[in-house]
Write an enzyme that holds these catalytic residues in place. Structure first.
Site, PDB file in Angstrom:
ATOM      1  N   SER A 120      -4.927   4.727  -0.683  1.00  0.00           N
ATOM      2  CA  SER A 120      -5.727   3.635  -0.133  1.00  0.00           C
ATOM      3  C   SER A 120      -7.170   4.106   0.075  1.00  0.00           C
ATOM      4  O   SER A 120      -8.049   3.303   0.368  1.00  0.00           O
ATOM      5  CB  SER A 120      -5.154   3.181   1.205  1.00  0.00           C
ATOM      6  OG  SER A 120      -5.093   4.274   2.095  1.00  0.00           O
ATOM      7  N   GLU A 161      -2.658  -4.175  -5.277  1.00  0.00           N
ATOM      8  CA  GLU A 161      -3.986  -4.078  -5.874  1.00  0.00           C
ATOM      9  C   GLU A 161      -3.860  -3.211  -7.127  1.00  0.00           C
ATOM     10  O   GLU A 161      -3.357  -2.078  -7.048  1.00  0.00           O
ATOM     11  CB  GLU A 161      -4.992  -3.459  -4.895  1.00  0.00           C
ATOM     12  CG  GLU A 161      -5.322  -4.382  -3.729  1.00  0.00           C
ATOM     13  CD  GLU A 161      -6.212  -3.734  -2.678  1.00  0.00           C
ATOM     14  OE1 GLU A 161      -7.155  -4.379  -2.204  1.00  0.00           O
ATOM     15  OE2 GLU A 161      -5.947  -2.573  -2.307  1.00  0.00           O
TER      16      GLU A 161
END
Lengths: 202, 288
Positions: B120, B155
């Site tokens: 992340s 994502e």
């Protein structure tokens, strides 16, 4: 009997509702001839623009002001102008059809629902651009930068926020609902009053 | 190269790795859950199987489905892992450790295998420097959200080295299997961690200093007027104020300390005091 009027400009998102109200409505220039005692202010402006307007109303003998302070430092204005009895953030579209409402006297009834039928959420203070308009404006501002940077397609940006953090709308579609001008006004006032680059826009 | 996805491996049997492995097994993949010690991977596999049993009781799956999922899942050590079509790294967020892992996997796994990181906070392009030039064409970010079996978003992060169309193919594959895939470039925070920063940052600036009543009010307003599912203060307490601050600092530094992302002294003070939220029973609110 106190003369009570609505003052608005053509930019307010609730204009269509306001002109249907039982109260007479005027633009800022038209109202000068009216000599009201009670004013419902639905003009849109920054803190300094509102300050100038309320000084004008004071000199006209207006005793009571109920104002949309979505894009203003409401906490400062309510201190400077005891005439301000209510402050609300009705210019910032809400997915819950509600808005923040501050009242100087929480027990008082001013007939707001008759002017626009949205659900008020009472707050302790208007703060600076209230809470929801301020937070959503800075979120939308970042989405604007992300579009400028080519981070992702608009549809992907919106999809990410809805499914990654359960926002009710994507930020780009949210801006379309509120209106670019309202967001710009809120960010402008935050920038001018705080002198912080945090609120820089494109 | 045409997309061939039937088998996969997740490296790292922690919370995210477990969730990702469980989700892929539920899509009919042969899944290897891999960790440095096979016992860790085995424990996580047992926890996934226990989760399927509970989901059968709740009638989310049939017994037959759960049994089939179980047959798709295996625990492996790094040395024992077999070839696969997709490998997703979900290990500790330390670049040097990830670099070594990717280097080792690059030597071991076939050319067609797609490499992905669930990071992340790290740059996908920088991570891809650990593998061969050829592999970089099939090296992406796949950032899942916790819990991976429930949160729909993934994502899909591409770089300039990724072969044309691959990110789109992968995004489409996820869409077909019930995920919501958002493609993006390799920027700090990708989409969500970048755009969501001021949900917390602006709320902190509104309250300024510790004020439980005001924090509750801000949460309440953003839910009742903004329609958010949770307010920023209760969410920070849930995620961990320390985790939230880490992400804020990573994004802020990556954007050269741009004031739009600046951390707030109140959050820094909470972390310094060891008040991380629910996990320490004290955050913006008390959980005792």
């Amino acid at each position: 009997m106190n003369k009570e009027i609505i003052v608005h400009d053509n930019k307010h998102p609730l204009l269509a509702l306001l002109i249907k109200s039982k109260l007479d409505h005027y633009s800022r220039s038209e109202m000068l001839a009216q000599r009201p005692q009670v004013v419902w202010d639905f003009t849109l402006g920054t803190t300094s623009e509102k300050r100038e307007f309320y000084q004008e109303l004071r000199s006209m003998g207006v005793q009571q002001i109920h104002a949309d302070l979505t894009s203003c430092h409401g906490s400062l204005l309510i201190k400077e102008f005891p005439e301000l009895q209510t402050a609300f953030a009705s210019a910032c579209w809400s997915p819950k059809e509600s808005y923040e409402l501050w009242q100087r006297d929480p027990e008082a009834e001013f007939g707001l629902l008759e002017i626009f039928p949205l659900q008020p959420v009472e707050v302790q203070s208007p703060g600076h651009c209230f809470t929801y308009p301020r937070v959503i404006s800075t979120l939308i501002n970042e989405a604007r930068f992300a579009v400028r940077d080519g981070l992702a397609e608009v549809s992907d940006l919106d999809r990410a926020m809805k499914y990654g953090v359960n926002y009710p709308l994507g930020l780009v579609e949210w801006e379309a609902k509120i209106g670019k001008e309202i967001i710009d006004l809120i960010l402008r006032d935050l920038r001018e009053e705080t002198h912080s680059d945090r609120y820089q826009t494109l | 190269m045409a997309l061939q996805l039937k088998s996969m491996a997740v490296i790292g049997a922690g919370t995210m790795g477990k969730g990702i492995a469980q989700w892929f097994a539920q899509q009919g993949f042969q899944v290897q859950l891999v960790d440095t010690k096979i016992e860790i991977a085995q424990t996580s596999c047992h926890q996934i199987i226990a989760s399927w049993k509970k989901l059968v009781e709740k009638k989310k799956f049939t017994e037959e489905q759960a049994l089939m999922f179980e047959t798709m899942l295996s625990a492996k050590s790094l040395e024992e892992m077999n070839d696969c079509d997709l490998v997703i790294e979900a290990i500790v967020e330390k670049k040097e450790i990830k670099d070594q892992l990717f280097k080792d996997l690059d030597e071991k796994l076939p050319d067609h295998c797609i490499f992905a990181s669930n990071t992340s906070s790290l740059s996908i392009a920088e991570l891809s420097q650990a593998v061969s030039v050829k592999r970089r064409a099939r090296f992406l970010g796949l950032h899942f959200f916790n819990p991976a079996t429930i949160m729909k978003l993934v994502e899909v992060v591409g770089t300039s080295d990724v072969e044309d169309g691959l990110a789109m193919q992968i995004a489409s594959w996820f869409q077909k299997h019930g995920k919501e895939a958002a493609q993006c470039k390799d920027g700090p925070g990708f989409i969500v961690n970048r755009l969501a920063r001021s949900f917390y940052g602006e709320a902190l600036r509104i309250v300024g200093d510790e004020n439980t009543e005001q924090e509750r009010e801000v949460d309440s307003i953003l839910k009742q007027v903004g329609g958010f599912q949770m307010g920023p203060f209760e969410l920070m307490d849930l995620i961990g104020i320390d985790i939230n601050l880490d992400v804020t600092n990573i994004v802020w530094n990556a954007f050269h300390k741009n004031p739009r992302f600046a951390p707030h002294p109140l959050q820094e003070k909470m972390v310094k005091d060891g008040r991380f939220g629910k996990k320490t029973k004290k955050g913006f609110f008390s959980y005792e």
